[in-house]
Design a protein around this motif. Structure first.
Motif, PDB file in Angstrom:
ATOM      1  N   HIS A 120      35.659 -37.628  -5.846  1.00  0.00           N
ATOM      2  CA  HIS A 120      35.552 -37.010  -4.564  1.00  0.00           C
ATOM      3  C   HIS A 120      34.210 -36.938  -3.934  1.00  0.00           C
ATOM      4  N   ASP A 171      30.636 -35.466   4.756  1.00  0.00           N
ATOM      5  CA  ASP A 171      31.761 -35.920   5.587  1.00  0.00           C
ATOM      6  C   ASP A 171      31.138 -36.260   6.878  1.00  0.00           C
ATOM      7  N   ASP A 224      37.422 -28.772   0.256  1.00  0.00           N
ATOM      8  CA  ASP A 224      37.259 -29.993  -0.636  1.00  0.00           C
ATOM      9  C   ASP A 224      35.545 -30.099  -0.883  1.00  0.00           C
ATOM     10  N   HIS A 225      34.915 -29.156  -0.204  1.00  0.00           N
ATOM     11  CA  HIS A 225      33.625 -29.275  -0.398  1.00  0.00           C
ATOM     12  C   HIS A 225      33.032 -27.926  -1.010  1.00  0.00           C
ATOM     13  N   HIS A 276      34.324 -39.919  -1.730  1.00  0.00           N
ATOM     14  CA  HIS A 276      35.351 -39.263  -1.036  1.00  0.00           C
ATOM     15  C   HIS A 276      36.567 -40.232  -0.640  1.00  0.00           C
ATOM     16  N   HIS A 322      29.441 -28.602   3.927  1.00  0.00           N
ATOM     17  CA  HIS A 322      30.290 -27.997   4.956  1.00  0.00           C
ATOM     18  C   HIS A 322      31.375 -27.169   4.341  1.00  0.00           C
TER      19      HIS A 322
HETATM   20 MN    MN Z   1      36.032 -33.605   2.747  1.00  0.00          MN
END
Ligand code: MN
Ligand code: NI
Length: 226
Positions: free
Chosen positions: A8, A142, A53-54, A192, A49
């Motif tokens: 990811h 992202d 998922d971060h 990602h 951010h």
């Molecule tokens: Mn993301």
């Protein structure tokens, strides 16, 4: 400096003096990730951010390792409420740490966290430039493709860039190939993709779109020299 891709947007760097930098540590729930929240090492954690998922397992890892979290001011303020050591920055700002220099860049993307099922925006999303051991690594975060990437590419000598290719939430492969060109990164690792639904991509197809020997798909968890 050594770099490792963990699936990811999870990336780690280790400087020549052994300082461990961990980016966007989304480990629990990330099926591609080789790391374990209870054992991963970090001296500094970077968060591009606030999306889950971060931001991922930042709180748990920082509590155990006492790593300092470097992120935007708003996320830093939120994390301070967990008694973590933080350093808040904003896009365009740079700061010199013991291991090297950090500069945040813009990213066209949201930065919200869900609390009790409702989204709360925590500032803006960012990308992160780290210069250490005379090498510069860019975690693009992202983002959409944006034309100031040309400016960043002209101003900064980027040795390695981690660029999102998953589409839907970020750039897709075509825009990400323009990003690689505009950033003039010597090497590019796609990130990602294939972890979240709607981000299925073939990273090998992506690197075929780049100049020869620029794109690189590392094995998950396998370190390589920057
Ligand atoms: Mn993301
Ligand atoms: Ni996001």
């Amino acid at each position: 400096m050594k770099a490792t891709f963990h699936g990811h947007a999870v990336v780690s760097l280790e400087t020549e003096d052994g300082t461990k930098l961990l980016f966007d540590p989304f480990i629990n729930g990330n099926e591609a990730c080789n790391l374990n929240v209870d054992t991963v090492e970090a001296d500094y954690i970077f968060v591009t951010h606030a999306h889950s998922d971060h931001l991922g397992d930042t709180v748990e890892i920082a509590k155990r390792t006492k790593a300092k979290v470097i992120t935007t001011v708003e996320i830093a303020s939120y994390l301070s409420s967990f008694d973590l050591e933080t350093h808040g920055m904003q896009p365009g700002g740079s700061h010199t740490f013991d291991f090297g220099e950090v500069k945040l860049t813009p990213a066209i993307h949201g930065s919200s966290i869900e609390i009790d099922g409702k989204p709360h925006t925590l500032g803006v999303a960012s990308g992160i430039l780290v210069t250490a051991d005379a090498k510069t690594v860019y975690h693009v975060g992202d983002t959409a493709l944006y034309s100031d990437m040309k400016l960043i590419g002209d101003l900064v000598d980027i040795d390695l860039a981690f660029i999102p290719i998953g589409d839907n939430y970020t750039m897709g492969p075509e825009d990400a190939s323009l990003a690689a060109k505009w950033l003039q990164a010597k090497r590019v690792v796609p990130i990602h993709y294939n972890v979240l639904p709607l981000t299925e991509q073939d990273p090998e197809n992506y690197i075929k779109m780049l100049d020869k020997d620029v794109g690189f798909v590392p094995e998950i968890g396998e370190s390589f020299a920057v």
